[in-house]
Design an enzyme around this catalytic site. Structure first.
Site, PDB file in Angstrom:
ATOM      1  N   ASP A  13       0.722  -1.094  -0.005  1.00  0.00           N
ATOM      2  CA  ASP A  13       0.127  -0.099   0.030  1.00  0.00           C
ATOM      3  C   ASP A  13       0.765   1.371  -0.011  1.00  0.00           C
ATOM      4  OD1 ASP A  13      -2.235  -1.525   0.093  1.00  0.00           O
ATOM      5  OD2 ASP A  13      -2.096  -1.648   2.272  1.00  0.00           O
ATOM      6  N   LYS A  16       1.781   2.004  -5.399  1.00  0.00           N
ATOM      7  CA  LYS A  16       2.316   1.563  -6.353  1.00  0.00           C
ATOM      8  C   LYS A  16       1.341   1.987  -7.640  1.00  0.00           C
ATOM      9  CE  LYS A  16       2.210  -2.353  -4.325  1.00  0.00           C
ATOM     10  NZ  LYS A  16       1.875  -2.098  -2.992  1.00  0.00           N
ATOM     11  N   GLY A  40      -4.641  -4.209  -3.845  1.00  0.00           N
ATOM     12  CA  GLY A  40      -5.518  -3.159  -3.988  1.00  0.00           C
ATOM     13  C   GLY A  40      -4.875  -2.149  -4.383  1.00  0.00           C
ATOM     14  N   HIS A  41      -4.818  -1.653  -5.693  1.00  0.00           N
ATOM     15  CA  HIS A  41      -4.137  -0.719  -6.167  1.00  0.00           C
ATOM     16  C   HIS A  41      -5.004   0.490  -6.752  1.00  0.00           C
ATOM     17  CE1 HIS A  41      -0.480  -3.380  -7.306  1.00  0.00           C
ATOM     18  NE2 HIS A  41      -0.704  -3.564  -6.012  1.00  0.00           N
ATOM     19  N   GLN A 224       1.830  -5.933  -3.263  1.00  0.00           N
ATOM     20  CA  GLN A 224       2.206  -6.337  -1.594  1.00  0.00           C
ATOM     21  C   GLN A 224       3.586  -5.434  -1.700  1.00  0.00           C
ATOM     22  OE1 GLN A 224       1.351  -9.532  -3.194  1.00  0.00           O
ATOM     23  NE2 GLN A 224      -0.740  -8.763  -2.801  1.00  0.00           N
TER      24      GLN A 224
HETATM   25  P1  GDP Z   1      -1.006   0.325  -3.603  1.00  0.00           P
HETATM   26  O1  GDP Z   1      -1.595  -0.784  -3.150  1.00  0.00           O
HETATM   27  O2  GDP Z   1       0.831   0.371  -3.449  1.00  0.00           O
HETATM   28  O3  GDP Z   1      -1.078   0.844  -5.078  1.00  0.00           O
HETATM   29  O4  GDP Z   1      -1.677   1.450  -2.784  1.00  0.00           O
HETATM   30  P2  GDP Z   1      -3.280   1.539  -2.191  1.00  0.00           P
HETATM   31  O5  GDP Z   1      -3.831   2.081  -3.398  1.00  0.00           O
HETATM   32  O6  GDP Z   1      -3.566   0.425  -1.576  1.00  0.00           O
HETATM   33  O7  GDP Z   1      -2.828   2.803  -1.135  1.00  0.00           O
HETATM   34  C1  GDP Z   1      -2.335   4.158  -1.357  1.00  0.00           C
HETATM   35  C2  GDP Z   1      -3.330   5.268  -1.172  1.00  0.00           C
HETATM   36  O8  GDP Z   1      -2.652   6.363  -1.259  1.00  0.00           O
HETATM   37  C3  GDP Z   1      -4.499   5.049  -2.278  1.00  0.00           C
HETATM   38  O9  GDP Z   1      -5.534   5.513  -1.695  1.00  0.00           O
HETATM   39  C4  GDP Z   1      -3.953   6.107  -3.147  1.00  0.00           C
HETATM   40  O10 GDP Z   1      -4.846   7.003  -3.895  1.00  0.00           O
HETATM   41  C5  GDP Z   1      -3.249   7.258  -2.295  1.00  0.00           C
HETATM   42  N1  GDP Z   1      -2.064   7.821  -2.717  1.00  0.00           N
HETATM   43  C6  GDP Z   1      -1.066   7.652  -3.380  1.00  0.00           C
HETATM   44  N2  GDP Z   1      -0.116   8.619  -3.327  1.00  0.00           N
HETATM   45  C7  GDP Z   1      -0.554   9.534  -2.792  1.00  0.00           C
HETATM   46  C8  GDP Z   1       0.120  10.893  -2.264  1.00  0.00           C
HETATM   47  O11 GDP Z   1       0.990  11.148  -2.712  1.00  0.00           O
HETATM   48  N3  GDP Z   1      -0.661  11.410  -1.497  1.00  0.00           N
HETATM   49  C9  GDP Z   1      -1.950  11.253  -1.006  1.00  0.00           C
HETATM   50  N4  GDP Z   1      -2.345  12.001  -0.337  1.00  0.00           N
HETATM   51  N5  GDP Z   1      -2.585  10.051  -1.374  1.00  0.00           N
HETATM   52  C10 GDP Z   1      -1.813   9.020  -2.234  1.00  0.00           C
HETATM   53  P1  IMO Z   2      -1.080  -4.142  -2.087  1.00  0.00           P
HETATM   54  O1  IMO Z   2      -0.496  -4.644  -3.357  1.00  0.00           O
HETATM   55  C1  IMO Z   2      -1.144  -4.552   2.156  1.00  0.00           C
HETATM   56  C2  IMO Z   2      -1.185  -8.691   3.826  1.00  0.00           C
HETATM   57  C3  IMO Z   2      -2.367  -9.239   4.489  1.00  0.00           C
HETATM   58  C4  IMO Z   2      -1.777 -10.166   5.413  1.00  0.00           C
HETATM   59  C5  IMO Z   2      -0.672 -10.772   4.524  1.00  0.00           C
HETATM   60  C6  IMO Z   2      -1.023 -12.004   4.158  1.00  0.00           C
HETATM   61  O2  IMO Z   2      -2.326  -3.356  -2.138  1.00  0.00           O
HETATM   62  O3  IMO Z   2       0.081  -3.429  -1.769  1.00  0.00           O
HETATM   63  P2  IMO Z   2      -2.609 -12.726   2.017  1.00  0.00           P
HETATM   64  O4  IMO Z   2      -3.948 -12.485   1.628  1.00  0.00           O
HETATM   65  O5  IMO Z   2      -1.992 -12.206   0.928  1.00  0.00           O
HETATM   66  O6  IMO Z   2      -2.186 -14.271   2.340  1.00  0.00           O
HETATM   67  O7  IMO Z   2      -2.307 -12.103   3.472  1.00  0.00           O
HETATM   68  O8  IMO Z   2      -0.310  -9.702   3.578  1.00  0.00           O
HETATM   69  N1  IMO Z   2      -1.506  -8.155   2.268  1.00  0.00           N
HETATM   70  C7  IMO Z   2      -1.275  -6.848   2.009  1.00  0.00           C
HETATM   71  N2  IMO Z   2      -0.923  -5.869   2.803  1.00  0.00           N
HETATM   72  N3  IMO Z   2      -1.159  -4.441   0.897  1.00  0.00           N
HETATM   73  C8  IMO Z   2      -1.396  -5.711   0.077  1.00  0.00           C
HETATM   74  O9  IMO Z   2      -1.325  -5.376  -1.377  1.00  0.00           O
HETATM   75  C9  IMO Z   2      -1.546  -6.769   0.417  1.00  0.00           C
HETATM   76  N4  IMO Z   2      -1.620  -7.920   0.272  1.00  0.00           N
HETATM   77  C10 IMO Z   2      -1.641  -9.080   1.189  1.00  0.00           C
HETATM   78  O10 IMO Z   2      -2.868  -8.057   5.140  1.00  0.00           O
HETATM   79  O11 IMO Z   2      -1.220  -9.377   6.308  1.00  0.00           O
HETATM   80 MG    MG Z   3      -2.877  -1.607  -1.843  1.00  0.00          MG
END
Ligand code: GDP
Ligand code: IMO
Ligand code: MG
Length: 428
Positions: A13, A16, A40-41, A224
């Site tokens: 998270d 990416k 979840g991206h 991840q």
């Molecule tokens: P990922 O799994 O690595 O793609 O990250 P997620 O989407 O799960 O979580 C990142 C969250 O931060 C998302 O809601 C993005 O829209 C948000 N985000 C990404 N870059 C920035 C930033 O520079 N500033 C803010 N405020 N939000 C950001």
């Molecule tokens: P993105 O791509 C953050 C964590 C789960 C748990 C562990 C194992 O959005 O960054 P799993 O279901 O993969 O067997 O769970 O990994 N986990 C993540 N944490 N971002 C993710 O994906 C994750 N995908 C799995 O919360 O601790």
């Molecule tokens: Mg994510």
């Protein structure tokens, strides 16, 4: 120089999706190499927010080739839903989405085993996303897996399900006390999924290698993060794939000699979802403030993310195992108004400095971070897209990260939207 790999440097998270979407503008192909719909991206374009679980974040640009590599585990139902949801929002991936023939398929019994195993583990649970990720990779390694190519032949699919189902149902009933799976219902459901997905299933290994040889610009999208890697993460509190840069080679059949840059996505602070050690965690009002302001709630499960200070000890380890050539620093804007800021530069355990990231969970859980303090800034940095306009102390914070990690910060993200970003160095 035509392949750029994007990898999560912390516990996932990091942002990416946002970084991949931004860089896709100049890419021809975007490929996912591991994980599944546990990811979840989030990508925000104007007022529209998209959360991608399996389809590469590059899909939102339209017209770019998107590959789901062999290292990904695919839940067909989740993928079909994602394809349909995008289509309903005006993005048609047909013709541009390619699924590896040798990617493994998540079956309903993998999901059932994942959930049952978490219940059985009780307080020792991992806190998985419950998407069947672990059991699917376990079956792959144990050579019980069902691959995308098996969906192309209904007889093969039936044989594979029949081969597995007694063993799985025995475990579900006798070990976990969970409900058994009916093979007839499963087969009916998967026959229809196979019909929907078969046009996308192909030889992606040749596709990506030929594209590289032609000089196409390729973006590799990790899911991840490094500390969730099955080998190099905080085991057993990890996911079941190789999330590090090396995972892209096995997960796509793309050799190391064809990967030119490795960009690590680093959130300006640290978060973690699920169980497991987290040395710089803030279990106080400040942690909650960062969680609220940063919107730190899981994009897949909605669970609150644990928040804490930036951890340079964990990040140095991440730089090493990924071979980072640059850093994309995200969510700098969330630190506006927090004073002072802290970065962990070492861990102390029983009065001794550790100097490096420990493998022993007991030490990781019991260690105390050693912090360096930085003056914060009051200015609103959200949306700033010119480095010179950043507050002086924000620049100092960025320089400190470069100094601690010995890797240049090449992108700084200052908001959710596509244009809320500073690019200090072109990647392609
Ligand atoms: P990922 O799994 O690595 O793609 O990250 P997620 O989407 O799960 O979580 C990142 C969250 O931060 C998302 O809601 C993005 O829209 C948000 N985000 C990404 N870059 C920035 C930033 O520079 N500033 C803010 N405020 N939000 C950001
Ligand atoms: P993105 O791509 C953050 C964590 C789960 C748990 C562990 C194992 O959005 O960054 P799993 O279901 O993969 O067997 O769970 O990994 N986990 C993540 N944490 N971002 C993710 O994906 C994750 N995908 C799995 O919360 O601790
Ligand atoms: Mg994510």
């Amino acid at each position: 120089m035509s392949t750029v790999l994007i990898v999560g440097s912390q516990w996932g998270d990091e942002g990416k999706g946002k970084v991949v979407d931004f860089l896709t503008e100049r890419a021809d192909i975007v490929a996912r190499y591991q994980g599944g719909n546990n990811a979840g991206h989030t990508v925000v374009i104007g007022d529209n927010k998209y959360i991608l679980h399996l389809i590469p974040s590059g899909a939102l640009h339209g017209g770019k080739k998107c590959i789901i590599g062999n290292g990904v585990v695919i839940d067909p139902q989740a993928l079909i839903k994602e394809i349909d949801d995008l289509k309903n929002r005006g993005i048609d991936v047909s013709g541009n989405l390619f699924i590896a023939k040798n990617a493994h398929i998540i079956m309903p019994y993998h999901v059932a085993l994942d959930k049952a195993s978490e219940i059985k583990k009780g307080s020792g649970k991992i806190g998985t996303t419950g998407r069947g990720i672990g059991p699917t990779y376990a079956d792959k390694i144990a050579r019980y897996g069902i691959r995308a190519v098996d969906l192309l032949s209904l007889e093969t699919l039936q044989r594979a399900v029949e081969f597995n189902i007694d063993r799985i149902n025995f475990m579900l009933k006798n070990y976990y006390g969970a409900e058994q799976i009916s093979p007839a219902d499963l087969l009916n459901q998967y026959r229809s999924f196979a019909g929907r997905l078969s046009p996308f299933i192909t030889d992606t290994v040749s596709l990506i290698n030929n594209a590289y040889d032609r000089g196409d610009k390729i973006l590799l999208e990790g899911a991840q993060g490094t500390l969730l890697d099955i080998d190099h993460g905080t085991y057993p509190f990890v996911t079941s794939s190789n999330t590090i840069s090396g995972g892209a080679c096995t997960g796509l059949g793309l050799p190391p000699s064809k990967i030119n840059k490795v960009l690590g996505v680093v959130k300006a602070y640290t978060t973690r979802v699920g169980s497991g050690p987290f040395p710089t965690e803030l279990k106080d009002a400040l942690g909650e403030r960062i969680q609220q302001k940063g919107g730190e709630f899981g994009a897949t499960t909605g669970r609150p993310r644990r928040c804490g200070w930036l951890d340079a000890v964990a990040l140095r380890y991440s730089v090493m195992v990924n071979g980072l050539t640059g850093i994309a620093l995200t969510k700098l804007d969330i630190l506006d108004g927090i004073n002072p800021l802290r970065i962990a530069t070492d861990y102390k355990y029983r009065d001794k400095l550790l100097g490096s990231f420990p493998y022993e969970n007991e030490i990781l859980q019991g260690c105390e971070p050693v912090y360096e303090e930085f003056e914060g800034w009051d200015d609103d940095t959200s949306g700033i897209n010119d480095y010179d306009r950043l507050p002086k102390n924000a620049k100092k914070y960025i320089s400190a990260i470069e100094r601690f990690l010995n890797v240049p910060v090449q992108i700084v993200s200052t908001g959710q939207k596509r244009d809320q970003i500073i690019q200090l160095k072109e990647q392609f």
